[in-house]
Scaffold this motif. Structure first.
Motif, PDB file in Angstrom:
ATOM      1  N   MET A 135      12.989   4.317 -10.159  1.00 50.00           N
ATOM      2  CA  MET A 135      11.529   5.072 -10.269  1.00 50.00           C
ATOM      3  C   MET A 135      11.094   4.902 -11.931  1.00 50.00           C
ATOM      4  O   MET A 135      10.024   4.827 -12.747  1.00 50.00           O
ATOM      5  CB  MET A 135      12.535   6.435 -10.240  1.00 50.00           C
ATOM      6  N   TRP A 152      -0.453  -6.386 -14.929  1.00 51.61           N
ATOM      7  CA  TRP A 152      -0.796  -5.711 -13.395  1.00 51.61           C
ATOM      8  C   TRP A 152      -1.223  -6.728 -12.390  1.00 51.61           C
ATOM      9  O   TRP A 152      -0.273  -6.784 -11.158  1.00 51.61           O
ATOM     10  CB  TRP A 152      -2.519  -4.848 -13.510  1.00 51.61           C
ATOM     11  N   MET A 212       3.503   1.977 -15.624  1.00 56.81           N
ATOM     12  CA  MET A 212       2.490   3.159 -15.365  1.00 56.81           C
ATOM     13  C   MET A 212       2.729   3.419 -16.952  1.00 56.81           C
ATOM     14  O   MET A 212       0.932   3.471 -17.626  1.00 56.81           O
ATOM     15  CB  MET A 212       2.533   4.671 -14.437  1.00 56.81           C
ATOM     16  N   ALA A 269      -4.019  -5.059 -20.268  1.00 55.40           N
ATOM     17  CA  ALA A 269      -3.018  -4.885 -19.238  1.00 55.40           C
ATOM     18  C   ALA A 269      -2.817  -5.604 -18.165  1.00 55.40           C
ATOM     19  O   ALA A 269      -2.575  -5.454 -17.416  1.00 55.40           O
ATOM     20  CB  ALA A 269      -3.202  -3.390 -19.826  1.00 55.40           C
ATOM     21  N   GLN A 303       0.955  -1.146   0.083  1.00 53.94           N
ATOM     22  CA  GLN A 303       0.013   0.074   0.066  1.00 53.94           C
ATOM     23  C   GLN A 303       1.142   0.803  -0.178  1.00 53.94           C
ATOM     24  O   GLN A 303       1.767   0.845   0.659  1.00 53.94           O
ATOM     25  CB  GLN A 303      -1.057  -0.075   1.018  1.00 53.94           C
ATOM     26  N   PRO A 304       0.118   2.549  -0.145  1.00 55.06           N
ATOM     27  CA  PRO A 304       1.726   3.276  -0.874  1.00 55.06           C
ATOM     28  C   PRO A 304       1.994   4.230   0.647  1.00 55.06           C
ATOM     29  O   PRO A 304       2.814   4.917   0.305  1.00 55.06           O
ATOM     30  CB  PRO A 304       0.248   4.787  -2.268  1.00 55.06           C
ATOM     31  N   LEU A 318       0.940   0.844 -18.528  1.00 59.35           N
ATOM     32  CA  LEU A 318      -0.977   0.554 -18.491  1.00 59.35           C
ATOM     33  C   LEU A 318      -2.135   1.038 -18.732  1.00 59.35           C
ATOM     34  O   LEU A 318      -2.250   1.196 -19.404  1.00 59.35           O
ATOM     35  CB  LEU A 318      -0.480   0.669 -16.443  1.00 59.35           C
ATOM     36  N   PHE A 319      -1.098   3.075 -18.741  1.00 70.70           N
ATOM     37  CA  PHE A 319      -2.021   4.139 -18.989  1.00 70.70           C
ATOM     38  C   PHE A 319      -2.434   4.043 -20.615  1.00 70.70           C
ATOM     39  O   PHE A 319      -3.608   4.349 -20.767  1.00 70.70           O
ATOM     40  CB  PHE A 319      -1.328   4.921 -18.409  1.00 70.70           C
ATOM     41  N   GLN A 355       8.947   1.790 -12.655  1.00 72.44           N
ATOM     42  CA  GLN A 355       7.702   1.931 -12.369  1.00 72.44           C
ATOM     43  C   GLN A 355       6.769   3.202 -13.153  1.00 72.44           C
ATOM     44  O   GLN A 355       6.061   3.052 -13.252  1.00 72.44           O
ATOM     45  CB  GLN A 355       7.675   2.554 -10.685  1.00 72.44           C
ATOM     46  N   LEU A 356       7.941   3.719 -13.532  1.00 70.51           N
ATOM     47  CA  LEU A 356       7.241   5.279 -14.814  1.00 70.51           C
ATOM     48  C   LEU A 356       6.544   4.373 -15.410  1.00 70.51           C
ATOM     49  O   LEU A 356       5.722   4.646 -16.760  1.00 70.51           O
ATOM     50  CB  LEU A 356       7.825   6.276 -14.989  1.00 70.51           C
TER      51      LEU A 356
END
Lengths: 335, 64
Positions: A217, A244, A224, A239, A187-188, A227-228, A220-221
């Motif tokens: 970093m 995920w 994302m 995706a 969790q964040p 996915l986006f 992770q970017l």
């Protein structure tokens, strides 16, 4: 003449303050400093056992490592191919999701060999292969090799130390709480899992740690961004099922079987023969990724994963003599 | 630059909500032939749920 005991010459007896050490009051309670469990052996016996242990371990180091490289690149290529195939509609998505979960989870095993330089050491001809295997294996779980290696080696150096072992946050009182914690730690706002690793790397501040943070970093970017982009182009379900969900399944499985199960309970168990447990996995040897014999890996990280079972049976008598509880596993090697 | 990345990661759950959860909700509803309530489009409904869920995660630090 009998004296009245209540009077005792008028003096009221105060409780006697013991001296620094009063043998009569020593009930054998817990020591002031937590000491490792004694195996009851004298130093000569320990030395002989250690020599025999090293001799046996030497036989299991090395061996054929190319299957790890083939598995790493083959699985990575297969997983990457799923994306265009899914977009073109040529893929059975539930089956591809299941295979992606296996690839995401199993990738840690091949990466783990690379973390310990078991495919090739620094200065060897195939060193590039070692690094490449490590790099591709953990992309599906969005866990860069640079971070994985530093954190895993820290885990080995400080196994079960509540402050220094990066994996200590996986500790839980039982198996179902351990599974819950694999999710909770991601969790964040929780200082567990990769968030905990990031904090440790920031505190380390070495060039390697800074590089690992940067690569984390960027990966992770990238994750994302994929996915986006897929999602807003009409492929959100693809995706989710190809990256995920397999990532989350893989991370939970790895945390449970590679961290919690072999090291529970962690508290106070930092010694060479007590920081890792032998356990009987309900899912068997392959499904638990060889973790039933993880103690061999902690003693000799140079023994590859597929040989730890054989090494365990070869040195079982030594482990038993050193006080390791060998009862969870059968005395004779099964198939 | 470092501050920009810090901000991106701080707001990442919200970005994840609108970047991934919203279209995932809309496309799953389309797949199962579900209609969004209150005359909303499926993607509009997804954006409201995904955005709100992501935003509460930024504030609370927990998805659930």
């Amino acid at each position: 003449m009998l004296e009245d005991p209540k009077l005792d010459h008028g003096a009221i007896k105060a409780p006697v303050e013991p001296a620094l050490y009063e043998p009569a009051l020593d009930t054998g309670g817990a020591p002031a400093l937590p000491l490792g469990r004694s195996d009851g052996l004298d130093r000569h016996t320990r030395r002989d056992l250690r020599k025999e242990e090293i001799e046996i371990a030497r036989q299991f180091h090395g061996g054929r490592m190319w299957p790890y490289a083939v598995a790493a690149f083959g699985c990575f290529a297969l997983w990457v191919s799923f994306f265009p195939l899914a977009i073109m509609g040529y893929l059975n998505l539930p089956l591809a999701c299941l295979i992606s979960c296996v690839i995401a989870t199993g990738g840690y095993v091949t990466s783990h060999e690379a973390m310990h330089s078991n495919i090739a050491r620094k200065g060897e001809k195939l060193r590039w292969l070692n690094e490449a295997v490590g790099a591709v294996s953990t992309i599906p779980i969005v866990f860069p090799f640079s971070m994985a290696r530093i954190m895993h080696l820290e885990h080995h150096y400080h196994c079960n130390d509540p402050l220094k072992d990066p994996d200590y946050t996986d500790e839980a009182p039982n198996w179902w709480m351990a599974i819950y914690k694999t999710w909770y730690n991601r969790q964040p706002g929780v200082d567990g899992s990769i968030h905990h690793y990031k904090r440790i790397l920031s505190e380390m501040g070495t060039p390697e740690a800074k590089r690992a943070l940067k690569e984390t970093m960027l990966l992770q970017l990238f994750f994302m961004a994929v996915l986006f982009t897929m999602s807003w182009n009409g492929y959100a379900i693809e995706a989710a099922l190809l990256w995920w969900l397999p990532r989350h399944v893989g991370l939970s499985y790895i945390r449970f079987y590679l961290s919690w199960a072999p090291h529970h309970p962690r508290e106070g168990k930092t010694g060479r023969y007590e920081n890792t447990n032998l356990f009987k996995s309900k899912l068997g040897h392959v499904m638990s990724m060889g973790m039933q014999y993880h103690i061999i890996h902690h003693m000799y990280p140079g023994i590859p994963n597929h040989r730890t079972k054989h090494a365990y049976y070869a040195m079982r008598h030594i482990l038993e003599a050193r006080g390791v509880d060998v009862s969870p596993l059968p005395a004779v090697k099964g198939n | 630059m470092e501050n920009v990345f810090k901000q991106i990661f701080y707001w990442m759950p919200f970005l994840f909500g609108i970047g991934f959860i919203a279209p995932l909700i809309a496309q799953t509803m389309n797949l199962w032939h579900w209609q969004a309530p209150f005359g909303l489009s499926n993607i509009g409904f997804g954006l409201i749920i995904g955005g709100a869920w992501g935003l509460q995660t930024v504030i609370r630090g927990r998805w659930i």
